[in-house]
Write an enzyme that holds these catalytic residues in place. Structure first.
Site, PDB file in Angstrom:
ATOM      1  N   ASP A   1      -0.281  -5.218   5.902  1.00  0.00           N
ATOM      2  CA  ASP A   1      -1.300  -6.064   5.281  1.00  0.00           C
ATOM      3  C   ASP A   1      -1.122  -6.136   3.771  1.00  0.00           C
ATOM      4  O   ASP A   1      -0.510  -5.269   3.149  1.00  0.00           O
ATOM      5  CB  ASP A   1      -2.695  -5.536   5.599  1.00  0.00           C
ATOM      6  CG  ASP A   1      -2.911  -4.133   5.069  1.00  0.00           C
ATOM      7  OD1 ASP A   1      -2.032  -3.275   5.288  1.00  0.00           O
ATOM      8  OD2 ASP A   1      -3.950  -3.876   4.424  1.00  0.00           O
ATOM      9  N   GLU A   2      -1.684  -7.168   3.196  1.00  0.00           N
ATOM     10  CA  GLU A   2      -1.844  -7.341   1.754  1.00  0.00           C
ATOM     11  C   GLU A   2      -0.558  -7.071   0.962  1.00  0.00           C
ATOM     12  O   GLU A   2      -0.539  -6.294   0.020  1.00  0.00           O
ATOM     13  CB  GLU A   2      -2.983  -6.444   1.245  1.00  0.00           C
ATOM     14  CG  GLU A   2      -4.343  -6.855   1.774  1.00  0.00           C
ATOM     15  CD  GLU A   2      -5.475  -6.075   1.143  1.00  0.00           C
ATOM     16  OE1 GLU A   2      -6.455  -6.708   0.707  1.00  0.00           O
ATOM     17  OE2 GLU A   2      -5.387  -4.825   1.095  1.00  0.00           O
ATOM     18  N   VAL A   3       0.509  -7.740   1.363  1.00  0.00           N
ATOM     19  CA  VAL A   3       1.728  -7.727   0.546  1.00  0.00           C
ATOM     20  C   VAL A   3       1.527  -8.749  -0.568  1.00  0.00           C
ATOM     21  O   VAL A   3       1.380  -9.940  -0.312  1.00  0.00           O
ATOM     22  CB  VAL A   3       2.967  -8.052   1.393  1.00  0.00           C
ATOM     23  CG1 VAL A   3       4.209  -8.063   0.515  1.00  0.00           C
ATOM     24  CG2 VAL A   3       3.114  -7.044   2.526  1.00  0.00           C
TER      25      VAL A   3
ATOM     26  N   HIS B   1       0.817  -1.224   0.000  1.00  0.00           N
ATOM     27  CA  HIS B   1       0.000   0.000   0.000  1.00  0.00           C
ATOM     28  C   HIS B   1       0.851   1.276   0.000  1.00  0.00           C
ATOM     29  O   HIS B   1       0.552   2.243   0.690  1.00  0.00           O
ATOM     30  CB  HIS B   1      -0.948   0.001   1.212  1.00  0.00           C
ATOM     31  CG  HIS B   1      -1.987  -1.080   1.179  1.00  0.00           C
ATOM     32  ND1 HIS B   1      -3.171  -0.952   0.481  1.00  0.00           N
ATOM     33  CD2 HIS B   1      -2.016  -2.312   1.744  1.00  0.00           C
ATOM     34  CE1 HIS B   1      -3.893  -2.064   0.636  1.00  0.00           C
ATOM     35  NE2 HIS B   1      -3.206  -2.903   1.390  1.00  0.00           N
TER      36      HIS B   1
END
Length: 582
Positions: A333-335, A262
């Site tokens: 988060d969300e790598v 992100h």
């Protein structure tokens, strides 16, 4: 199974039917509901025209006292459902005396927020005692809510005694200000409403791939190039004002700088440290597993580039100076594998036997010490430990310096985190994501071109359906946790408003009164003294509180027609037999 006399069954049934009318006969309505309240005589007393609040001198408490004194004299609240309460005319209430056990206690997690409020009979003084300034602020809010009428005849209950404290120390609202920008006045209005609901943590998700609106002295180019424009940034002066406003309202301001995923907005200033920046998020012909991001807006920091750590260290140091809050949220988060794999150095590392998890481990090992060196506790999203593809070993995350925030799989992931020995903040998307249920935001989406009721059953929203206030209120964040040591690791929770489809025009209505439902469930719980869910009893109280919030300037959305509030019990689900409620 015990049997009950027929008259007893009928008595229980009729008491249940009458309970909405019985509760609405009381003119006071405190939200969230206190842990203990006694008002045996149901009598009231008027406030003296010179009513005042006497309290110790304290920078933040004094500002709060002034605010509540003005609110009490000016709100002129009249309940939508009127009732006859005997007013004692022999004397008036002239003052509220506030006493604090320890004025020095800071607004940190775990501070004592309890308070006791009493308005004795035959006395011209009310008394509010609290262990800390922050508990006293909650008591002032309660006093404002038990005040009704119009000047010069403002009334409060007399002979009332309230003893109150929260079940959970962390009761927060997350607001994403990267995907869409919110002005300072929107943030302070939100903090003010949070304080009225006894919520105490404003989780500020400041940056993301979409924009970097935070002006940092050591890295000014991040906002200069990564924000939506010079009029859509937060200056150090803005942050100072927001933090100060939070302290005056008993609300901590917890900053989140989400990394290493992100971070596409960082690439505007530092393209060399960001992989896959400004690339299409899901390339044509590729599977979901080969995507570069989970939604439009790509970019992840490169753990193999030494320059990455120079910039990140500067960012963490600046943010720690701007925010006194002891928690620092580092994201995590969300790598997404596909994004890192677009970088030649990373693909070479992987070809030589390295793994994506080792990359994340390198990043956490390098940056966590920056956070700890600022005397901060690191908060990460659960992904760093629980993700199926890219995660770190628990040895990388020292439990004394790390808190995990859960957002997937409800109670199951909460259980996994506390079983591993970590403190947890619960934000289960199935219950606490306030942006869900409004459809998708992708263009050129064929699922919406369907006739005859076809198309996606979730309406295009990945976390559909819309989370109703009842869904939020009834969620038990401790469900399935039997071990007392594991239960102690649950710090509390947060509702989250991600801003793909939210901005200042809908901010209030997306948050309130659903965040109010969340607030009561974490303050005094969602069950009554018998251990039964009290959602049905809470409805009329929440409805009345919503109308009072609107009068106070909060654009909370309606939860029923006004007719329902004026006709208590008539809008409940059908009752077919008394046995359904025994």
């Amino acid at each position: 199974m015990p049997t009950f006399p027929k008259f007893h069954v009928l008595l229980v049934f009729f008491v249940w039917l009458l309970s909405p009318w019985l509760s609405s006969a009381i003119p006071i309505n405190i939200w969230p509901k206190p842990r203990f309240l006694s008002w045996p005589q149901h009598k009231g007393i008027t406030l003296s025209p010179d009513f005042t609040i006497i309290s110790p001198q304290h920078q933040h408490l004094s500002a709060s006292v002034t605010r509540y004194r003005n609110l009490i004299h000016s709100e002129n609240y009249s309940p939508l459902i009127t009732s006859t309460i005997k007013l004692i005319k022999r004397y008036t209430l002239s003052k509220l005396v506030v006493t604090i056990t320890d004025l020095s206690l800071p607004l940190h997690h775990g501070v004592n927020e309890s308070y006791t409020l009493s308005i004795p009979s035959k006395s011209s003084s009310a008394h509010l005692s609290a262990h800390s300034v922050w508990g006293a602020m909650h008591g002032l809010e309660t006093f404002s809510q038990i005040t009704w009428g119009k000047a010069p005849e403002l009334c409060v209950p007399v002979g009332i005694y309230i003893q109150d404290s929260p079940l959970f120390g962390h009761r927060g609202v997350l607001l994403d200000t990267s995907r869409n920008y919110y002005g300072v006045e929107d943030i302070t209005r939100t903090i003010k409403a949070m304080s009225a609901n006894k919520l105490n943590v404003f989780h500020w998700h400041i940056t993301d791939s979409h924009s970097f609106p935070l002006v940092l002295p050591s890295e000014p180019s991040l906002a200069a190039k990564g924000s939506y424009g010079p009029d859509m940034v937060y200056t150090p002066e803005d942050v100072s004002m927001i933090v100060q406003f939070g302290l005056e309202h008993g609300v901590r301001v917890l900053p989140e700088i989400d990394t290493p995923g992100h971070t596409g907005s960082w690439g505007e200033a530092y393209p060399d440290i960001v992989t896959c920046a400004n690339m299409f998020w899901w390339p044509a012909g590729k599977s979901w597993e080969e995507r570069l991001a989970s939604e439009p807006g790509t970019g992840q920091l490169n753990p193999l580039n030494p320059k990455t750590y120079e910039v990140v260290q500067n960012v963490i140091q600046d943010v720690a100076k701007l925010f006194p809050e002891p928690f620092f949220h580092g994201g995590g988060d969300e790598v997404i594998p596909g994004c890192w794999k677009t970088d030649p150095a990373i693909t070479s590392f992987l070809s030589s036997g390295g793994t994506l998890s080792q990359l994340l481990e390198k990043y956490i090992n390098s940056t966590l010490p920056y956070i700890v060196s600022q005397n901060r506790t690191a908060v990460y999203w659960e992904d760093v430990l629980l993700d199926a593809k890219i995660k770190v070993d628990s040895s990388v995350l020292p439990k004394g310096h790390t808190i995990l925030q859960t957002w997937n799989n409800g109670n199951a992931n909460t259980k996994r985190i506390v079983a591993a020995g970590y403190r947890v903040i619960v934000s289960s998307s199935e219950y606490y994501y306030l942006d869900c249920g409004h459809g998708g935001f992708l263009g050129n989406d064929s699922q919406y071109d369907q006739q005859g009721g076809g198309g996606s059953s979730d309406g295009g929203s990945w976390c559909a359906p819309f989370k109703t206030w009842q869904t939020i209120y009834n969620y038990d964040i401790m469900d399935g946790l039997v071990d007392e040591e594991e239960r102690k690791l649950v710090l509390g929770g947060e509702v989250a408003l991600w801003s793909e489809q939210a901005d200042p025009t809908v901010l209030d209505s997306r948050l309130w009164p659903r965040a109010s439902a969340f607030a009561e469930s974490l303050w005094s719980g969602n069950r009554d003294e018998r251990g039964l869910k009290r959602c049905g009893e809470a409805l009329d109280r929440l409805n009345r509180w919503r109308y009072r919030m609107v009068k106070r300037g909060v654009g909370a959305e309606p939860i029923q027609p006004l007719w329902c509030l004026k006709n208590p019990g008539m809008c409940n689900a059908a009752v077919h037999s008394a046995s359904e409620y025994l």
